[in-house]
Design an enzyme around this catalytic site. Structure first.
Site, PDB file in Angstrom:
ATOM      1  N   GLY A 247       2.446   0.989   8.061  1.00 28.55           N
ATOM      2  CA  GLY A 247       1.343   1.935   8.115  1.00 28.55           C
ATOM      3  C   GLY A 247       1.418   2.812   9.345  1.00 28.55           C
ATOM      4  O   GLY A 247       2.465   2.925   9.995  1.00 28.55           O
TER       5      GLY A 247
ATOM      6  N   GLY B 191      -0.806   2.521  12.172  1.00 26.73           N
ATOM      7  CA  GLY B 191      -1.098   1.828  13.419  1.00 26.73           C
ATOM      8  C   GLY B 191      -0.278   0.566  13.639  1.00 26.73           C
ATOM      9  O   GLY B 191       0.394   0.395  14.643  1.00 26.73           O
TER      10      GLY B 191
ATOM     11  N   ASN C 194       0.846  -1.191   0.000  1.00 31.28           N
ATOM     12  CA  ASN C 194       0.000   0.000   0.000  1.00 31.28           C
ATOM     13  C   ASN C 194       0.881   1.241   0.000  1.00 31.28           C
ATOM     14  O   ASN C 194       1.399   1.639   1.043  1.00 31.28           O
ATOM     15  CB  ASN C 194      -0.905  -0.001   1.239  1.00 31.28           C
ATOM     16  CG  ASN C 194      -1.760   1.257   1.324  1.00 31.28           C
ATOM     17  OD1 ASN C 194      -1.885   2.003   0.354  1.00 31.28           O
ATOM     18  ND2 ASN C 194      -2.344   1.508   2.493  1.00 31.28           N
ATOM     19  N   PRO C 195       1.063   1.875  -1.155  1.00 30.99           N
ATOM     20  CA  PRO C 195       1.983   3.018  -1.234  1.00 30.99           C
ATOM     21  C   PRO C 195       1.424   4.288  -0.609  1.00 30.99           C
ATOM     22  O   PRO C 195       2.151   5.279  -0.474  1.00 30.99           O
ATOM     23  CB  PRO C 195       2.179   3.195  -2.742  1.00 30.99           C
ATOM     24  CG  PRO C 195       0.909   2.692  -3.348  1.00 30.99           C
ATOM     25  CD  PRO C 195       0.450   1.558  -2.461  1.00 30.99           C
ATOM     26  N   PHE C 196       0.156   4.270  -0.206  1.00 28.82           N
ATOM     27  CA  PHE C 196      -0.472   5.487   0.308  1.00 28.82           C
ATOM     28  C   PHE C 196      -0.563   5.518   1.830  1.00 28.82           C
ATOM     29  O   PHE C 196      -0.813   6.563   2.413  1.00 28.82           O
ATOM     30  CB  PHE C 196      -1.892   5.630  -0.271  1.00 28.82           C
ATOM     31  CG  PHE C 196      -1.934   5.551  -1.766  1.00 28.82           C
ATOM     32  CD1 PHE C 196      -1.449   6.583  -2.539  1.00 28.82           C
ATOM     33  CD2 PHE C 196      -2.447   4.430  -2.409  1.00 28.82           C
ATOM     34  CE1 PHE C 196      -1.476   6.512  -3.936  1.00 28.82           C
ATOM     35  CE2 PHE C 196      -2.489   4.337  -3.790  1.00 28.82           C
ATOM     36  CZ  PHE C 196      -1.994   5.386  -4.555  1.00 28.82           C
TER      37      PHE C 196
ATOM     38  N   GLU D 241      -9.073  -5.552   4.382  1.00 29.98           N
ATOM     39  CA  GLU D 241      -9.650  -5.667   3.038  1.00 29.98           C
ATOM     40  C   GLU D 241      -9.545  -7.088   2.519  1.00 29.98           C
ATOM     41  O   GLU D 241     -10.491  -7.627   1.936  1.00 29.98           O
ATOM     42  CB  GLU D 241      -8.936  -4.715   2.079  1.00 29.98           C
ATOM     43  CG  GLU D 241      -9.301  -3.251   2.244  1.00 29.98           C
ATOM     44  CD  GLU D 241      -8.804  -2.418   1.077  1.00 29.98           C
ATOM     45  OE1 GLU D 241      -8.621  -2.976  -0.028  1.00 29.98           O
ATOM     46  OE2 GLU D 241      -8.605  -1.197   1.259  1.00 29.98           O
TER      47      GLU D 241
ATOM     48  N   ASP E  51     -11.346  -1.080  12.716  1.00 29.97           N
ATOM     49  CA  ASP E  51     -10.060  -1.388  12.091  1.00 29.97           C
ATOM     50  C   ASP E  51      -9.492  -0.192  11.334  1.00 29.97           C
ATOM     51  O   ASP E  51      -8.899  -0.323  10.266  1.00 29.97           O
ATOM     52  CB  ASP E  51     -10.193  -2.585  11.148  1.00 29.97           C
ATOM     53  CG  ASP E  51     -10.575  -3.864  11.880  1.00 29.97           C
ATOM     54  OD1 ASP E  51     -10.689  -3.821  13.108  1.00 29.97           O
ATOM     55  OD2 ASP E  51     -10.743  -4.890  11.221  1.00 29.97           O
ATOM     56  N   GLY E  52      -9.708   1.011  11.894  1.00 32.81           N
ATOM     57  CA  GLY E  52      -9.160   2.223  11.301  1.00 32.81           C
ATOM     58  C   GLY E  52      -9.992   2.827  10.192  1.00 32.81           C
ATOM     59  O   GLY E  52      -9.618   3.861   9.637  1.00 32.81           O
TER      60      GLY E  52
ATOM     61  N   ASP F 177      -2.894  -1.893   9.095  1.00 29.28           N
ATOM     62  CA  ASP F 177      -3.890  -2.951   9.283  1.00 29.28           C
ATOM     63  C   ASP F 177      -4.979  -2.935   8.215  1.00 29.28           C
ATOM     64  O   ASP F 177      -5.683  -3.922   8.023  1.00 29.28           O
ATOM     65  CB  ASP F 177      -4.536  -2.820  10.666  1.00 29.28           C
ATOM     66  CG  ASP F 177      -3.515  -2.976  11.784  1.00 29.28           C
ATOM     67  OD1 ASP F 177      -2.864  -4.033  11.843  1.00 29.28           O
ATOM     68  OD2 ASP F 177      -3.362  -2.031  12.580  1.00 29.28           O
TER      69      ASP F 177
END
Length: 492
Positions: free
Chosen positions: A210, A212, A121-123, A185, A453-454, A180
């Site tokens: 990430g 968290g 996840n690059p974001f 997903e 979960d955020g 997470d």
């Protein structure tokens, strides 16, 4: 059977190491042993050997070892795990082939994954996942001779879409280089497949990249490892697995599968509203927590729960109102109009029979309601110190009243889990849960945020970005937990 017999046989032969003849032995217990001058060396294949290759007449053994003055397998003064390649030269082609065969068979017997799908996840977080993949993940997988397909996620729910449609037979596991969110997903994508029963058995790994990183922290902290990409990747390579409970959150015809937590009230407000200060980095959470405590909100509402054994004294026993479930529909009370329906595709429903259970109730107002599936909510927040990965229960942390100064002190104890010992906190385990969220006590025109979960599940009236569409409405929802439904790669 033949392979198992082969693996049990040890091999010992003369090889050259640093130009000097020595006896190299692979023992029945999976130890590689040899002499390096006056120094005895050993490698535990299961723990330290990633893989090997042969080039010309040489055997290259790729490892991760604890280093102490350049010596492996010696205690004291360790500086942490380090990638290191040991080069051996058998004295004949026949010996080289035999070493390659025996070492390969032993590694295969450990049940390690051979091909992985890796989401990056690059974001997320500090947008460092791509760099972490290249610097920390890829080299270790290459050393371990693990084939992989790397997929950068392009948008929200991209990983879910892929997990829902992919050919699972091509892989031995799915790894998420992210916080997470991508893990969640993937779990949702697998459970919405027609073949969900086999799909959810796919082992899942998570490499912290990430904001968290609660799941990575929970897994690695279990054995005292720091929450780093290196240790997380080693857990995947070694192939050990453990079960993970999965919570099903239901509202009407909508459902969401959670593996980490659900929050409403103070914790959800801090988690979601602090996004406006994302430029501050990790300090945004502490900064905004202070803001929210100084301008403390409380929320009207009710919670209903089925307590785990030993927690029956919490809350009030329901009288005149019972929770009934039939045919995937749960209602509260004989005249309750609202129902919670279970969507009829993919994973259909929890295997929990909620009829005639010991439902109990706690009435608001509340400062915070927090459900947790694993101990750590983030790398510095031990939300539920007694949480277990597969005990079949969720840990419920409730705060109803607390003045500001004690609340400030209590929040500082979240890094070690001591906040649950506060007299202002109720801490218990539950098998099922119903949340009826209400408005803010000081301003009935404003409601709250429900966070799982955020991710925002629901935004009430007057909340941060309340104009944005969310998965659920700000209203009653039900949570049940299925024991050990998913599988994780784990350090032990």
């Amino acid at each position: 059977m033949d392979q198992q017999t082969e693996v049990k046989e040890c091999i010992s032969d003369t090889v050259k190491f640093n130009g000097v003849d020595t006896t190299l032995t692979l023992t029945l217990a999976g130890k590689l042993q040899w002499q390096d001058g006056q120094r005895h060396r050993c490698l535990t294949v299961e723990k330290e050997v990633l893989g090997f290759s042969t080039v010309g007449s040489k055997l290259f053994v790729k490892t991760v070892v604890e280093m102490s003055e350049g010596v492996c397998c010696v205690g004291g003064g360790n500086v942490g795990p380090t990638r290191k390649t040991f080069v051996f030269e058998p004295l004949s082609e026949e010996s080289l082939q035999l070493w390659s065969q025996k070492l390969g068979q032993y590694i295969d017997s450990l049940g390690r994954p051979k091909k992985l799908l890796i989401f990056v996840n690059p974001f997320g977080g500090r947008k460092s996942a791509s760099k972490i993949f290249l610097s920390d993940v890829k080299p270790l997988l290459d050393d371990a001779n693990i084939l992989y397909t790397m997929q950068e996620t392009k948008h929200q729910l991209h990983a879910k879409e892929i997990a829902n449609k992919m050919d699972l037979s091509m892989y031995d596991g799915i790894v998420c280089v992210s916080g997470d969110g991508i893990l969640v997903e993937v779990v949702n994508g697998l459970l919405e497949r027609e073949d969900w029963q086999s799909a959810i058995k796919m082992p899942l790994g998570v490499v912290p990249a990430g904001t968290g990183n609660g799941m990575s922290k929970s897994l690695l902290d279990l054995v005292g490892y720091p929450c780093t990409a290196l240790y997380a990747v080693l857990a995947v390579i070694r192939g050990h697995k453990r079960s993970l409970d999965v919570a099903t959150i239901l509202q009407g015809k909508t459902r969401f599968y959670s593996v980490l937590m659900l929050a409403w009230g103070l914790v959800a407000d801090i988690d979601i509203e602090s996004e406006k200060y994302r430029w501050m980095g990790s300090a945004r959470m502490d900064f905004y927590a202070l803001q929210r405590i100084l301008h403390l909100r409380t929320y009207n509402g009710n919670v209903y729960f089925v307590p785990a054994p030993g927690f029956e004294a919490f809350g009030d026993k329901l009288t005149g109102q019972i929770v009934e479930c039939a045919g995937g529909v749960c209602t509260r009370g004989p005249n309750q109009e609202e129902t919670i329906n279970i969507q009829q595709h993919g994973y259909r429903q929890s295997n929990i029979n909620l009829q005639n259970l010991n439902w109990r109730k706690i009435e608001g107002p509340f400062i915070s309601v927090w459900l947790h599936n694993v101990p750590w909510g983030s790398e510095d927040t031990m939300a539920a110190p007694d949480a277990k990965f597969a005990d079949g229960y969720l840990d419920l942390i409730i705060m109803k009243t607390c003045s500001k100064l004690p609340l400030l002190a209590l929040m500082t104890e979240m890094n070690n889990g001591n906040h649950v010992k506060s007299p202002h906190v109720l801490y218990l385990k539950v098998k099922a849960f119903i949340l009826e969220p209400g408005s803010q006590t000081a301003d009935p025109s404003k409601e709250g945020i429900i966070d799982s979960d955020g991710e925002v599940l629901a935004r009430g009236k007057g909340t941060y970005k309340c104009d944005q569409k969310s998965l659920m409405t700000y209203g009653k929802l039900q949570i049940t937990v299925d024991q050990g439904l998913a599988t994780l790669f784990t350090p032990i």
